[in-house]
Every structure is written in C-alpha cells, then in structure tokens.
Design a protein around this motif. Structure first.
Motif, mmCIF file in Angstrom:
data_model
loop_
_atom_site.group_PDB
_atom_site.id
_atom_site.type_symbol
_atom_site.label_atom_id
_atom_site.label_comp_id
_atom_site.label_asym_id
_atom_site.label_seq_id
_atom_site.Cartn_x
_atom_site.Cartn_y
_atom_site.Cartn_z
ATOM 1 N N PHE A 190 14.645 -20.860 -50.832
ATOM 2 C CA PHE A 190 14.249 -19.719 -50.013
ATOM 3 C C PHE A 190 15.358 -18.677 -50.039
ATOM 4 C CE2 PHE A 190 13.845 -17.368 -46.005
ATOM 5 C CZ PHE A 190 12.525 -16.940 -46.128
ATOM 6 N N ASN A 191 15.013 -17.458 -50.477
ATOM 7 C CA ASN A 191 15.964 -16.356 -50.533
ATOM 8 C C ASN A 191 15.888 -15.592 -49.208
ATOM 9 O OD1 ASN A 191 17.237 -13.819 -50.961
ATOM 10 N ND2 ASN A 191 16.975 -14.070 -53.176
ATOM 11 N N LYS A 192 16.945 -15.677 -48.412
ATOM 12 C CA LYS A 192 16.933 -15.072 -47.086
ATOM 13 C C LYS A 192 17.004 -13.553 -47.131
ATOM 14 C CE LYS A 192 19.153 -19.185 -45.168
ATOM 15 N NZ LYS A 192 20.360 -19.753 -44.514
ATOM 16 N N GLN A 193 17.394 -13.005 -48.283
ATOM 17 C CA GLN A 193 17.496 -11.554 -48.379
ATOM 18 C C GLN A 193 16.138 -10.895 -48.604
ATOM 19 O OE1 GLN A 193 20.462 -10.871 -51.433
ATOM 20 N NE2 GLN A 193 22.135 -11.023 -49.951
ATOM 21 N N ASN A 194 15.301 -11.538 -49.426
ATOM 22 C CA ASN A 194 13.984 -10.940 -49.676
ATOM 23 C C ASN A 194 12.836 -11.741 -49.044
ATOM 24 O OD1 ASN A 194 13.650 -13.170 -51.379
ATOM 25 N ND2 ASN A 194 14.103 -12.001 -53.240
ATOM 26 N N ASN A 195 13.199 -12.847 -48.360
ATOM 27 C CA ASN A 195 12.208 -13.704 -47.686
ATOM 28 C C ASN A 195 11.153 -14.255 -48.652
ATOM 29 O OD1 ASN A 195 13.280 -13.510 -45.047
ATOM 30 N ND2 ASN A 195 12.328 -11.501 -44.792
ATOM 31 N N LEU A 196 11.587 -14.549 -49.869
ATOM 32 C CA LEU A 196 10.678 -15.100 -50.872
ATOM 33 C C LEU A 196 11.135 -16.492 -51.293
ATOM 34 C CD1 LEU A 196 10.130 -12.023 -53.242
ATOM 35 C CD2 LEU A 196 8.519 -12.944 -51.569
ATOM 36 N N ILE A 197 10.169 -17.332 -51.650
ATOM 37 C CA ILE A 197 10.469 -18.632 -52.243
ATOM 38 C C ILE A 197 10.614 -18.415 -53.740
ATOM 39 C CG2 ILE A 197 9.588 -20.938 -52.743
ATOM 40 C CD1 ILE A 197 8.044 -20.769 -50.076
ATOM 41 N N GLU A 198 11.790 -18.770 -54.283
ATOM 42 C CA GLU A 198 12.066 -18.564 -55.703
ATOM 43 C C GLU A 198 11.940 -19.900 -56.428
ATOM 44 O OE1 GLU A 198 15.047 -14.725 -55.368
ATOM 45 O OE2 GLU A 198 15.933 -16.720 -55.623
ATOM 46 N N LEU A 199 11.023 -19.976 -57.366
ATOM 47 C CA LEU A 199 10.695 -21.236 -58.022
ATOM 48 C C LEU A 199 11.673 -21.581 -59.141
ATOM 49 C CD1 LEU A 199 6.809 -20.818 -58.285
ATOM 50 C CD2 LEU A 199 8.126 -22.077 -56.560
ATOM 51 N N VAL A 200 12.332 -22.728 -58.992
ATOM 52 C CA VAL A 200 13.182 -23.271 -60.050
ATOM 53 C C VAL A 200 12.316 -23.982 -61.092
ATOM 54 C CG1 VAL A 200 15.036 -24.917 -60.565
ATOM 55 C CG2 VAL A 200 15.130 -23.524 -58.484
ATOM 56 N N ASP A 201 11.249 -24.618 -60.600
ATOM 57 C CA ASP A 201 10.301 -25.309 -61.470
ATOM 58 C C ASP A 201 8.913 -25.149 -60.865
ATOM 59 O OD1 ASP A 201 9.367 -27.271 -63.508
ATOM 60 O OD2 ASP A 201 8.970 -28.472 -61.716
ATOM 61 N N GLY A 202 7.910 -24.881 -61.696
ATOM 62 C CA GLY A 202 6.542 -24.794 -61.201
ATOM 63 C C GLY A 202 5.935 -23.406 -61.228
ATOM 64 N N PHE A 203 6.574 -22.459 -61.919
ATOM 65 C CA PHE A 203 6.044 -21.096 -61.949
ATOM 66 C C PHE A 203 4.654 -21.045 -62.575
ATOM 67 C CE2 PHE A 203 5.530 -17.054 -64.296
ATOM 68 C CZ PHE A 203 5.465 -16.196 -63.202
ATOM 69 N N ARG A 204 4.460 -21.806 -63.658
ATOM 70 C CA ARG A 204 3.161 -21.813 -64.322
ATOM 71 C C ARG A 204 2.070 -22.301 -63.368
ATOM 72 N NH1 ARG A 204 1.147 -25.609 -69.231
ATOM 73 N NH2 ARG A 204 2.134 -27.147 -67.896
ATOM 74 N N ARG A 205 2.379 -23.363 -62.601
ATOM 75 C CA ARG A 205 1.403 -23.883 -61.648
ATOM 76 C C ARG A 205 1.073 -22.867 -60.560
ATOM 77 N NH1 ARG A 205 4.619 -28.409 -60.034
ATOM 78 N NH2 ARG A 205 5.870 -27.784 -61.822
ATOM 79 N N SER A 206 2.094 -22.111 -60.122
ATOM 80 C CA SER A 206 1.842 -21.106 -59.081
ATOM 81 C C SER A 206 0.864 -20.045 -59.579
ATOM 82 C CB SER A 206 3.154 -20.449 -58.644
ATOM 83 O OG SER A 206 3.640 -19.540 -59.629
ATOM 84 N N SER B 114 14.169 -25.551 -50.629
ATOM 85 C CA SER B 114 15.471 -25.732 -49.997
ATOM 86 C C SER B 114 15.843 -24.436 -49.280
ATOM 87 C CB SER B 114 16.536 -26.073 -51.037
ATOM 88 O OG SER B 114 17.826 -25.987 -50.456
ATOM 89 N N TYR B 115 16.341 -24.584 -48.051
ATOM 90 C CA TYR B 115 16.789 -23.422 -47.291
ATOM 91 C C TYR B 115 18.309 -23.317 -47.339
ATOM 92 C CZ TYR B 115 11.983 -23.252 -45.765
ATOM 93 O OH TYR B 115 10.602 -23.155 -45.756
ATOM 94 N N ASP B 116 18.938 -24.178 -48.145
ATOM 95 C CA ASP B 116 20.381 -24.140 -48.365
ATOM 96 C C ASP B 116 20.651 -23.660 -49.789
ATOM 97 O OD1 ASP B 116 20.912 -25.262 -45.809
ATOM 98 O OD2 ASP B 116 20.400 -27.253 -46.610
ATOM 99 N N SER B 117 21.872 -23.279 -50.044
ATOM 100 C CA SER B 117 22.231 -22.802 -51.386
ATOM 101 C C SER B 117 22.308 -23.970 -52.360
ATOM 102 C CB SER B 117 23.572 -22.073 -51.336
ATOM 103 O OG SER B 117 24.603 -22.945 -50.912
ATOM 104 N N ILE B 118 21.964 -23.705 -53.610
ATOM 105 C CA ILE B 118 22.055 -24.715 -54.664
ATOM 106 C C ILE B 118 22.922 -24.178 -55.787
ATOM 107 C CG2 ILE B 118 19.775 -25.652 -54.110
ATOM 108 C CD1 ILE B 118 18.683 -24.268 -56.578
ATOM 109 N N ASN B 119 23.436 -25.079 -56.595
ATOM 110 C CA ASN B 119 24.270 -24.706 -57.726
ATOM 111 C C ASN B 119 23.393 -24.069 -58.811
ATOM 112 O OD1 ASN B 119 25.620 -24.968 -60.330
ATOM 113 N ND2 ASN B 119 27.160 -26.166 -59.252
ATOM 114 N N PRO B 120 23.621 -22.798 -59.151
ATOM 115 C CA PRO B 120 22.765 -22.114 -60.130
ATOM 116 C C PRO B 120 22.695 -22.817 -61.478
ATOM 117 C CG PRO B 120 24.169 -20.535 -58.992
ATOM 118 C CD PRO B 120 24.661 -21.905 -58.624
ATOM 119 N N LYS B 121 23.841 -23.342 -61.942
ATOM 120 C CA LYS B 121 23.841 -24.010 -63.240
ATOM 121 C C LYS B 121 23.016 -25.288 -63.202
ATOM 122 C CE LYS B 121 28.256 -22.205 -64.939
ATOM 123 N NZ LYS B 121 29.603 -22.555 -65.431
ATOM 124 N N ARG B 122 23.081 -25.991 -62.064
ATOM 125 C CA ARG B 122 22.279 -27.212 -61.939
ATOM 126 C C ARG B 122 20.798 -26.871 -61.878
ATOM 127 N NH1 ARG B 122 24.810 -31.872 -60.535
ATOM 128 N NH2 ARG B 122 27.058 -31.711 -60.496
#
Length: 394
Positions: free
Chosen positions: A134-150, A165-173
């Motif tokens: 969840f991106n708190k700046q634009n209030n959007l859910i940003e998909l790491v996996d599953g864009f095609r399904r959406s 996840s409402y917490d930050s994640i490692n971008p490389k991971r």
C-alpha cells in the motif's frame, strides 16, 4: 549459513468466497520446486534465504488466510501481508502496478486483458491472491505480483484478491520475487530487458569496485559482453536482442497488438529496420536494411492503420497470432519501401529488324548479342544497331 524456512501464519478464517474460483490452476507465486535464493540474486552476502514452492504453498494461498508473512523486509525480515478483496469496478481506482514488478504496464494491451479474462473464466487462475504493497502517498495498492490477474478480473467483472503489506518492503527483494513468480508465465523479452539492463549495469559497477579494491590501475575497464553473458547465464541471442531493442523507439514496439508477447525473431526483425545506432559498427547488409526517417514514419502510420482495421480484440484473436499477422505486414511494408527507394535497373533490350536477333545491355553494363541465324543480313542489322548505340552513348 543454514536456510531459514518461511512460515505462513493465519490469524483469521477465510474471508468470503469467489464463485469463479472452483478450479485450481496456480499462477500466483508459483515458484520453482527447488526454490531460488533471493539474496544470492541481489548480491547480498549477509543473509541466505530461499523461497520454495513448499514454503509458499499455493493451496495455503487458495485458502484465503487473512494474514501471511513473507521475508521481503530489510535483511530478510518478515513482512506481514493482509488479504484484501476488491470488486472489479473498483480496481481501476484502487490498484496499479508496483515499480519493481517485472511486467511493463504500457505493454499490456486490451488484447492481453481479454486473454487474461479468458484464462480466469476457463481455468480459475484467480483462486490464488496476488501480492502488493500500500502506497500511502497515492493511496493505491501497488502489485508486486498479479497484475495480469487484476486486468483479467476487471475485464471479466470478477472480484480480485490480493495480499497487501502496509509496511515498507525491500525493493530488490520485491523485484526478485516478481521475476521468479512469473517464470511459468514467461514474461516477454521486451519486459525482461529492463531488469536485464539493470543487472548488466550492476555487474559493471561491482566489477569496477572489485578492481579498485584490488589496486587494479585499469579499474575503468568494463566487463566484456562475453563475460557478462556468461555471468548472466542467458542465451547470447537473447542478450543481443534485448540490448539492441533499446535502439528502437518505444512507439514502434507499442505498434504491436501485444508488445509483451513479442518473440525474439519478431524483435530482431524490427531492430533490423528501425534501430538508430552507430552505422559504422554494422555490416553492409545490415546498413542496407535500415529505413530513413521518412520511411520509418510511413511504416508507423501504415502499421497503425493495419492493426486498427484488423480489430484483433473484437475478433478475439490470440495475442501471439495477432503479433504474427502484424509482423508479417510490418516486414512486407518495410521491404517494399526499400525496393522503391533502390529501384533495380532493368535490362535494356534492342530488337533487330525482322526479328533477326537482339542486343541486350545488362545492369552491370555488359552486352549480350543473340542472332537467329548467322547471315550477311543479320550481321548487317547487328552492326547498324551497335553503331546506333555508340552514337546514343556519346
């Protein structure tokens, strides 16, 4: 260091049930059975950890547990993801693609959306929740996996399930997980090339740093392409197609009905006609296939009209079949323009009186003489013709 097993933890019962999820084909987090090492890919030596198909069990995801934990935080720390269910008519305003997703949103066309809708309705691929933050700046859910399904759910009117996840994640991971979770789908080369370029740049930087640490005076020398290809472990043909594709304008790739599914042969065909590069590095035959600016503009207009008139989406043509038809038309159009700009000189034929023979001037200037019979009459006519040709040349 021993591998740490990733645990999925459930805190609540399954929320809701989707009537379109009776079938059980996995497309989300369908990871290799032998796993993949996130930190090895990222070049991090302080933490070794593997995500496997056993650790992230598709059947567990199918159960729709309200909460799971995945090691996508700093140094592999667990990050909590909560299950969110989004109605189809809210997807466009609540969901977008994560910057580190292996897919390229701009390459996903209406044709791809319809194909995703078809797969969901026929194969039930929506039973496995997607993964996002969840991106708190634009209030959007940003998909790491599953864009095609959406996209398929939005087109088909199906509810969309995603672990957020409402917490930050490692971008490389996140990027590593996205690439590996999509291995079974086979992201197109045009999508893979962006991650590939980042890996190449990273390897050059690591090489330069290692040279500096070793006291190598020539620390600015980059790795050779052969060394890069060996380290990446990819086919040489894929490497060159991916790198050279950046020499073609984005608007050219977007001409095709489904850029994301373009194959390497089609990509190479486009590169041959449209690349903008240092021509001194090309062979004469390669130079001869390059279109000039005016010709490129003509091709872009003509192919755009072809795709629009073909109505691939309306006719429910498969993305790869639509690309095949388009690349054939593209190649034919390019070849025709090159022929028109470099017309072949036709043979010049001069027929002797009474069909006694003929004198032909070839493209290279050579003469050929044909006589029906060897006689004083045919020789006289031949000499007269040759004399006339000499006078015309002068």
């Amino acid at each position: 260091m021993a591998k740490r097993t990733i645990q999925l933890t459930a805190t609540d019962a399954m929320v809701g049930h989707n009537p379109h999820t009776e079938k059980t084909k996995s497309t989300a987090l369908d990871l290799p059975d032998d796993g993949f090492d996130l930190d090895s890919e990222l070049g991090e030596e302080d933490f070794s950890q593997t995500i496997t198909a056993e650790d992230v069990d598709p059947e567990t995801l199918k159960e729709g547990k309200n909460e799971i934990a995945l090691p996508l935080g700093r140094n592999g720390a667990d990050v909590v993801f909560k299950l969110v269910r989004i109605p189809a008519d809210e997807l466009a305003k609540r969901v977008t693609i994560h910057p580190d997703n292996a897919r390229v949103k701009e390459y996903f066309t209406e044709l791809d959306r319809l194909e995703a809708k078809k797969m969901i309705s026929e194969e039930g691929i929506n039973v496995y929740p997607a993964l996002g933050t969840f991106n708190k700046q634009n209030n959007l859910i940003e998909l790491v996996d599953g864009f095609r399904r959406s996209q398929g759910c939005e087109a088909g009117g199906y509810d969309f399930q995603v672990y957020v996840s409402y917490d930050s994640i490692n971008p490389k991971r996140a990027s590593s997980l996205s690439r590996n979770a999509n291995l079974h789908v086979g992201n197109g080369l045009l999508e893979k090339r962006h991650a590939l370029k980042r890996e190449i740049d990273s390897k050059h930087r690591h090489h330069e740093l290692a040279s500096q640490r070793a006291g190598n005076v020539d620390n600015t020398k980059k790795l050779s392409q052969s060394a890069i290809i060996k380290q990446l472990g990819i086919p040489r043909a894929d490497y060159y197609a991916a790198i050279q594709s950046f020499e073609v304008s984005e608007k050219v790739w977007k001409l095709f009905p489904s850029p994301a599914t373009l194959g390497r042969p089609s990509i190479n065909t486009v590169i041959d006609y449209f690349r903008i590069c240092d021509e001194s590095q090309l062979t004469e035959s390669k130079k001869g296939k390059l279109l000039n600016e005016e010709q490129r503009a003509t091709v872009i207009t003509t192919v755009s009209q072809f795709v629009a008139q073909s109505n691939f989406a309306v006719n429910e043509i498969a993305p790869k079949d639509a690309n095949t038809a388009t690349i054939k038309f593209f190649s034919k159009t390019c070849s025709q323009l090159l022929k028109e700009s470099n017309p072949k000189v036709s043979d010049n034929v001069n027929t002797l009186p009474d069909n006694l023979g003929k004198v032909t001037t070839k493209e290279n200037g050579a003469l050929t003489i044909e006589l029906q019979t060897l006689s004083s009459e045919s020789m006289s006519a031949l000499m007269a013709q040759l004399q006339a040709m000499i006078e015309d040349a002068n």
